[in-house]
Design an enzyme around this catalytic site. Structure first.
Site, short mmCIF file in Angstrom:
data_model
loop_
_atom_site.label_atom_id
_atom_site.label_comp_id
_atom_site.label_asym_id
_atom_site.label_seq_id
_atom_site.Cartn_x
_atom_site.Cartn_y
_atom_site.Cartn_z
CG HIS A 1 41.33 40.67 40.45
ND1 HIS A 1 40.22 41.23 40.45
CD2 HIS A 1 41.34 39.31 40.74
CE1 HIS A 1 39.23 40.31 40.97
NE2 HIS A 1 39.98 38.99 41.19
CD GLU A 2 43.72 37.02 38.99
OE1 GLU A 2 43.70 36.09 39.76
OE2 GLU A 2 42.43 37.19 38.31
CB CYS B 1 36.62 37.63 41.49
SG CYS B 1 37.59 36.54 42.34
CG LEU B 2 37.07 32.68 37.58
CD1 LEU B 2 38.09 31.63 36.88
CD2 LEU B 2 35.85 32.46 36.92
CD GLN C 1 40.92 33.37 42.17
OE1 GLN C 1 41.64 33.73 41.24
NE2 GLN C 1 39.37 33.52 41.98
N GLY D 1 41.66 35.76 34.33
CA GLY D 1 42.81 35.19 35.57
C GLY D 1 42.53 34.34 36.42
CG HIS E 1 42.99 36.56 44.07
ND1 HIS E 1 42.03 36.12 44.95
CD2 HIS E 1 42.17 36.83 42.99
CE1 HIS E 1 40.90 36.58 44.27
NE2 HIS E 1 41.12 36.68 43.10
NI NI Z 1 39.50 37.05 41.33
#
Ligand code: NI
Length: 169
Positions: free
Chosen positions: A133-134, A91-92, A51, A46, A137
């Site tokens: 999660h996304e 998480c990226l 981000q 994701g 963000h």
């Molecule tokens: Ni993340």
């Protein structure tokens, strides 16, 4: 190839609240396409626009084992949550950091696709956790926020270590 760059914690932008998407045009679809490319290249399941420093209320995800089921979620609104389950998340924006997060087992989300069409999805398991999660963000909320101060410090220490190692490469 995409020029998008993923913000790493604590870079500015990760705490931004993304504004609603109102223009469903080719430029938006090009951005979505590049976000998918970036997500797949970095082996994430994701990736949220915040981000990447983009002020768009949208994320892309693909939780299929073969990574061949891309889904773009624009202006998400989680309308129901059921149950609780723990699953390991990364998480990226926090490379190398993983932690077990408690979230709803099952969610239903209303959203728009890249053509502005209203959609509804009900998901459980990994997909449910990914949607939560996304979506967070897009409100500037990060997975570390789910933990105690001590645990958060440990996660940030780990992040620092990984980043130092990456810089030394
Ligand atoms: Ni993340």
């Amino acid at each position: 190839m995409s020029t998008l760059k993923i913000l790493k914690y604590p870079q500015k932008g990760l705490r931004e609240i993304a504004p609603i998407v109102t223009q469903f045009d080719d430029a938006l679809r090009q951005t979505v396409k590049e976000m998918f490319e970036k997500m797949y290249a970095d082996q994430g399941c994701g990736l949220a626009a915040t981000q990447l420093g983009l002020s768009l209320r949208l994320f892309v995800m693909d939780t299929s084992p073969q990574q061949n089921q891309p889904i773009c979620i624009i202006n998400p609104e989680i309308i129901s949550k059921e149950g609780e389950s723990i699953s390991e998340e990364g998480c990226l924006s926090f490379p190398g950091v993983y932690a077990r997060v408690m979230r709803a087992t099952k969610v239903t989300v209303n959203y728009q696709d890249e053509f502005g069409q209203p959609q509804t999805m009900t998901a459980d398991g990994l997909t449910s956790h990914c949607i939560q999660h996304e979506s967070e963000h897009l409100d500037g909320v990060l997975f570390i926020d789910h933990f105690s101060k001590l645990k958060r410090m440990m996660m940030l220490k780990k992040l620092e270590k990984v980043q130092k190692a990456a810089a030394a490469e």
